[in-house]
Design an enzyme around this catalytic site. Structure first.
Site, mmCIF file in Angstrom:
data_model
loop_
_atom_site.group_PDB
_atom_site.id
_atom_site.type_symbol
_atom_site.label_atom_id
_atom_site.label_comp_id
_atom_site.label_asym_id
_atom_site.label_seq_id
_atom_site.Cartn_x
_atom_site.Cartn_y
_atom_site.Cartn_z
ATOM 1 N N HIS A 14 0.866 -1.269 -0.006
ATOM 2 C CA HIS A 14 0.086 0.013 -0.012
ATOM 3 C C HIS A 14 0.982 1.240 0.020
ATOM 4 C CE1 HIS A 14 -3.185 2.652 1.436
ATOM 5 N NE2 HIS A 14 -3.950 1.874 0.960
ATOM 6 N N PHE A 15 1.216 1.787 -0.949
ATOM 7 C CA PHE A 15 1.364 1.357 -2.412
ATOM 8 C C PHE A 15 2.908 1.163 -2.631
ATOM 9 C CE2 PHE A 15 -2.420 4.100 -1.933
ATOM 10 C CZ PHE A 15 -3.362 3.284 -2.523
#
Length: 98
Positions: A14-15
């Site tokens: 993420h991410f």
């Protein structure tokens, strides 16, 4: 106060290339701050509503997240919550428990 480190498992996806703490985990931290203020005999109370949630800044590895919780005067189970990085507001929400 919570130190946010790259070792957190959620940063792995993420991410990729731009790690950001998911908003749902910031709200969970706010909710846990509220639970500290709830009496032990009210342990059956659970988070029931999230209102007015606003995300203003991204929380990234290396940040130190400070949680502030204030009980609303009218109702003992509604809290005004805020998360800060230094003096910058990154998230706010009104949380209700029932």
């Amino acid at each position: 106060m919570t130190n946010v480190t790259m070792n957190e498992e959620f940063f792995q996806g993420h991410f990729p290339g731009n790690p950001v703490m998911p908003g749902v985990l910031i709200v969970e931290a706010l909710a846990q701050g509220c639970e500290v203020l709830l009496d032990n005999d009210r342990s059956a109370l659970k988070l029931s509503q999230i209102k007015k949630a606003r995300f203003r800044e991204m929380v990234k590895p290396g940040d130190q997240l400070t949680i502030k919780v204030k009980r609303k005067l009218k109702d003992e189970f509604i809290f005004k919550t805020e998360a800060y990085i230094q003096d910058k507001l990154v998230c706010s929400a009104e949380l209700s428990f029932s």
